[in-house]
Design a protein around this motif. Structure first.
Motif, PDB file in Angstrom:
ATOM      1  N   PRO A 293       0.845  -1.306   0.068  1.00  0.00           N
ATOM      2  CA  PRO A 293       0.081   0.166  -0.088  1.00  0.00           C
ATOM      3  C   PRO A 293       0.734   1.259  -0.117  1.00  0.00           C
ATOM      4  CG  PRO A 293      -0.960  -1.515   1.582  1.00  0.00           C
ATOM      5  CD  PRO A 293       0.551  -2.014   1.117  1.00  0.00           C
ATOM      6  N   LEU A 294       2.128   1.094   0.657  1.00  0.00           N
ATOM      7  CA  LEU A 294       2.874   2.490   0.554  1.00  0.00           C
ATOM      8  C   LEU A 294       3.309   2.408  -0.937  1.00  0.00           C
ATOM      9  CD1 LEU A 294       4.429   4.569   1.951  1.00  0.00           C
ATOM     10  CD2 LEU A 294       6.226   2.873   2.645  1.00  0.00           C
ATOM     11  N   SER A 295       3.895   1.616  -1.382  1.00  0.00           N
ATOM     12  CA  SER A 295       4.174   1.872  -2.891  1.00  0.00           C
ATOM     13  C   SER A 295       3.275   2.379  -3.716  1.00  0.00           C
ATOM     14  CB  SER A 295       4.727   0.524  -3.362  1.00  0.00           C
ATOM     15  OG  SER A 295       6.096   0.114  -2.777  1.00  0.00           O
ATOM     16  N   GLN A 296       1.811   2.042  -3.482  1.00  0.00           N
ATOM     17  CA  GLN A 296       0.799   2.475  -4.394  1.00  0.00           C
ATOM     18  C   GLN A 296       0.585   3.968  -4.010  1.00  0.00           C
ATOM     19  OE1 GLN A 296      -1.009   0.881  -6.691  1.00  0.00           O
ATOM     20  NE2 GLN A 296       0.551  -0.633  -6.582  1.00  0.00           N
ATOM     21  N   GLN A 297       0.593   4.340  -2.775  1.00  0.00           N
ATOM     22  CA  GLN A 297       0.622   5.659  -2.379  1.00  0.00           C
ATOM     23  C   GLN A 297       1.594   6.445  -3.101  1.00  0.00           C
ATOM     24  OE1 GLN A 297       0.305   6.561   1.750  1.00  0.00           O
ATOM     25  NE2 GLN A 297      -1.333   5.326   2.241  1.00  0.00           N
ATOM     26  N   ILE A 298       2.835   6.135  -2.982  1.00  0.00           N
ATOM     27  CA  ILE A 298       3.811   7.086  -3.920  1.00  0.00           C
ATOM     28  C   ILE A 298       3.755   7.040  -5.304  1.00  0.00           C
ATOM     29  CG2 ILE A 298       6.259   7.292  -4.272  1.00  0.00           C
ATOM     30  CD1 ILE A 298       5.490   7.684  -1.335  1.00  0.00           C
ATOM     31  N   LYS A 299       3.215   5.934  -6.006  1.00  0.00           N
ATOM     32  CA  LYS A 299       2.841   6.020  -7.177  1.00  0.00           C
ATOM     33  C   LYS A 299       1.727   6.819  -7.546  1.00  0.00           C
ATOM     34  CE  LYS A 299       4.506   1.260  -8.218  1.00  0.00           C
ATOM     35  NZ  LYS A 299       4.345  -0.277  -8.695  1.00  0.00           N
ATOM     36  N   ARG A 300       0.625   6.815  -6.637  1.00  0.00           N
ATOM     37  CA  ARG A 300      -0.358   7.931  -6.916  1.00  0.00           C
ATOM     38  C   ARG A 300      -0.006   9.300  -6.594  1.00  0.00           C
ATOM     39  NH1 ARG A 300      -3.484   5.890  -2.882  1.00  0.00           N
ATOM     40  NH2 ARG A 300      -4.193   4.168  -4.012  1.00  0.00           N
ATOM     41  N   LEU A 301       0.681   9.535  -5.953  1.00  0.00           N
ATOM     42  CA  LEU A 301       1.296  10.688  -5.639  1.00  0.00           C
ATOM     43  C   LEU A 301       2.078  11.329  -6.828  1.00  0.00           C
ATOM     44  CD1 LEU A 301       1.571  13.185  -3.808  1.00  0.00           C
ATOM     45  CD2 LEU A 301       3.697  12.275  -2.835  1.00  0.00           C
ATOM     46  N   GLU A 302       2.947  10.565  -7.406  1.00  0.00           N
ATOM     47  CA  GLU A 302       3.732  11.112  -8.525  1.00  0.00           C
ATOM     48  C   GLU A 302       2.655  10.996  -9.845  1.00  0.00           C
ATOM     49  OE1 GLU A 302       8.146   8.866  -7.986  1.00  0.00           O
ATOM     50  OE2 GLU A 302       6.389   7.464  -8.458  1.00  0.00           O
ATOM     51  N   ARG A 303       1.944  10.375 -10.059  1.00  0.00           N
ATOM     52  CA  ARG A 303       0.712  10.540 -11.077  1.00  0.00           C
ATOM     53  C   ARG A 303       0.150  11.941 -10.986  1.00  0.00           C
ATOM     54  NH1 ARG A 303      -0.751   4.897 -10.206  1.00  0.00           N
ATOM     55  NH2 ARG A 303      -2.482   5.647  -9.127  1.00  0.00           N
ATOM     56  N   GLU A 304      -0.308  12.104  -9.594  1.00  0.00           N
ATOM     57  CA  GLU A 304      -0.866  13.595  -9.493  1.00  0.00           C
ATOM     58  C   GLU A 304       0.102  14.689  -9.547  1.00  0.00           C
ATOM     59  OE1 GLU A 304      -3.538  15.828  -5.890  1.00  0.00           O
ATOM     60  OE2 GLU A 304      -3.073  13.604  -5.730  1.00  0.00           O
ATOM     61  N   VAL A 305       1.386  14.461  -9.213  1.00  0.00           N
ATOM     62  CA  VAL A 305       2.206  15.662  -9.324  1.00  0.00           C
ATOM     63  C   VAL A 305       3.001  15.670 -10.841  1.00  0.00           C
ATOM     64  CG1 VAL A 305       4.649  16.428  -8.887  1.00  0.00           C
ATOM     65  CG2 VAL A 305       3.234  15.442  -7.079  1.00  0.00           C
ATOM     66  N   GLY A 306       3.017  14.488 -11.611  1.00  0.00           N
ATOM     67  CA  GLY A 306       3.146  14.560 -13.008  1.00  0.00           C
ATOM     68  C   GLY A 306       4.620  14.138 -13.373  1.00  0.00           C
ATOM     69  N   VAL A 307       5.392  13.949 -12.156  1.00  0.00           N
ATOM     70  CA  VAL A 307       6.732  13.868 -12.779  1.00  0.00           C
ATOM     71  C   VAL A 307       7.246  12.508 -11.478  1.00  0.00           C
ATOM     72  CG1 VAL A 307       7.420  16.018 -13.506  1.00  0.00           C
ATOM     73  CG2 VAL A 307       7.712  15.758 -11.217  1.00  0.00           C
ATOM     74  N   PRO A 308       8.243  12.050 -11.928  1.00  0.00           N
ATOM     75  CA  PRO A 308       8.715  11.208 -10.964  1.00  0.00           C
ATOM     76  C   PRO A 308       9.423  11.790  -9.648  1.00  0.00           C
ATOM     77  CG  PRO A 308       9.512  10.436 -13.199  1.00  0.00           C
ATOM     78  CD  PRO A 308       8.960  11.750 -13.265  1.00  0.00           C
ATOM     79  N   LEU A 309       9.178  11.163  -8.571  1.00  0.00           N
ATOM     80  CA  LEU A 309       9.881  11.970  -7.134  1.00  0.00           C
ATOM     81  C   LEU A 309      10.988  10.837  -6.844  1.00  0.00           C
ATOM     82  CD1 LEU A 309       6.480  12.945  -5.673  1.00  0.00           C
ATOM     83  CD2 LEU A 309       8.065  14.419  -6.880  1.00  0.00           C
ATOM     84  N   LEU A 310      10.950   9.553  -7.014  1.00  0.00           N
ATOM     85  CA  LEU A 310      11.894   8.697  -6.778  1.00  0.00           C
ATOM     86  C   LEU A 310      12.358   7.833  -7.893  1.00  0.00           C
ATOM     87  CD1 LEU A 310       9.978   7.371  -3.609  1.00  0.00           C
ATOM     88  CD2 LEU A 310      11.777   8.882  -3.446  1.00  0.00           C
ATOM     89  N   ARG A 311      13.790   7.447  -7.682  1.00  0.00           N
ATOM     90  CA  ARG A 311      14.213   6.492  -8.808  1.00  0.00           C
ATOM     91  C   ARG A 311      14.402   5.293  -7.896  1.00  0.00           C
ATOM     92  NH1 ARG A 311      17.804  10.966  -9.931  1.00  0.00           N
ATOM     93  NH2 ARG A 311      19.355  10.159  -8.335  1.00  0.00           N
ATOM     94  N   ARG A 312      13.883   4.337  -8.382  1.00  0.00           N
ATOM     95  CA  ARG A 312      13.877   2.813  -7.492  1.00  0.00           C
ATOM     96  C   ARG A 312      14.586   1.677  -8.383  1.00  0.00           C
ATOM     97  NH1 ARG A 312       9.232   5.307  -8.243  1.00  0.00           N
ATOM     98  NH2 ARG A 312       7.641   5.612  -6.480  1.00  0.00           N
TER      99      ARG A 312
END
Length: 303
Positions: free
Chosen positions: A31-50
């Motif tokens: 669920p944490l990974s899903q929250q970060i992905k949802r946040l990145e979609r909302e911001v529109g750019v990648p925030l983390l390199r994995r």
């Protein structure tokens, strides 16, 4: 964008490890990974390199982290600020005053209020004549005003704080200047320098009423915009002037102040709108008993 998503991102950004971040947040990793992905979609750019070995912030992620922390701090501070404002511990009180003869009370009130409410900003407006203070109260341009009684107009609450005896200002060379006290009969024919008669100055109606009781009216030869100007014109021998005894601190050369035995003292009060719900204003109102007592002690010369 939800605050929990910002908190999740900040935690991951601090740990740079999803497993440890999930443990700190007391949630599972998917669920944490899903929250970060949802946040990145909302911001529109990648925030983390994995990668399989590490997690790192992108340039955009570093910029977003600073703002996310600021937003979380603001969200945490907001409830406390609301409680402080409701308790009158923070906020603004706009205080008007009617002239230099109320300075001593203004200083006393300001000092005591700052001691009790150091985080409330007290804005001082003035000097303004009494009638204009009431107009500013009604227009919500000030929250309260130090004003001479009586006050005309509905919807205004007043609390008397002190009374100042009336003195007559005489040129030092005036024949009455050596007296310890005078009465209106001594001054009946004297030319008078007056406060403006059309601006709601409380002392004007007081002086006119006192003269009427003796069957006369003051011989006004000139009006002046404030007490200091009246005293200056008296010093120039234009005429005499009636001022509260609290004007004594102005100390204009060539002017003597004498008590007038048959003019009643002039009340000074705090006025505010009855319906005003400003908690910071009511914190000031709650101090009026103490301020009034301090005014009496000051008038009596008590320490």
């Amino acid at each position: 964008m939800e605050l929990r998503h910002l908190q999740a991102f900040v935690t991951v950004a601090e740990d740079l490890n999803f497993r440890r971040a999930a443990e700190r947040l007391q949630m599972s990793q998917p669920p944490l990974s899903q929250q970060i992905k949802r946040l990145e979609r909302e911001v529109g750019v990648p925030l983390l390199r994995r990668t399989t070995r590490q997690v790192a912030l992108t340039t955009a992620g570093e910029a977003f982290l600073a703002e996310a922390r600021r937003a979380l701090r603001a969200a945490q501070a907001a409830p406390q600020a609301a409680r402080q404002a409701a308790a009158g511990q923070i906020g603004v009180v706009r205080l008007g005053f009617s002239g230099p003869t109320s300075h001593e009370v203004l200083v006393l009130m300001t000092r005591k209020f700052r001691e009790r409410r150091p985080h409330v900003r007290l804005e001082i407006h003035g000097p303004v004549f009494g009638g204009e203070l009431v107009e500013r109260l009604n227009r919500d341009e000030i929250d309260a005003g130090l004003i001479r009684l009586p006050v005309a107009g509905s919807g205004i609450q007043v609390r008397e704080l002190t009374r100042h005896p009336i003195t007559v200002a005489l040129p030092a060379a005036h024949p009455l200047a050596t007296r310890r006290e005078v009465c209106l009969l001594d001054l009946r024919d004297e030319p008078v320098v007056s406060h403006p008669t059309n601006r709601g100055a409380g002392i004007v109606s007081l002086i006119h009423s006192a003269f009427l009781r003796h069957g006369s009216t003051p011989n006004i030869v000139q009006e002046a915009p404030d007490t200091h100007t009246i005293l200056s014109l008296v010093g120039a021998e234009v005429g005499i002037g009636f001022v509260p005894a609290s004007a004594g601190h102005l100390k204009v050369p060539g002017v003597v102040l004498l008590p007038v035995s048959d003019i009643p003292p002039l009340p000074l009060a705090l006025a505010w709108r009855k319906e005003d719900a400003n908690p910071a204003l009511h914190a000031l109102i709650d101090l009026l008993d103490e301020i009034s007592a301090d005014c009496r002690a000051q008038a009596d010369g008590s320490p």
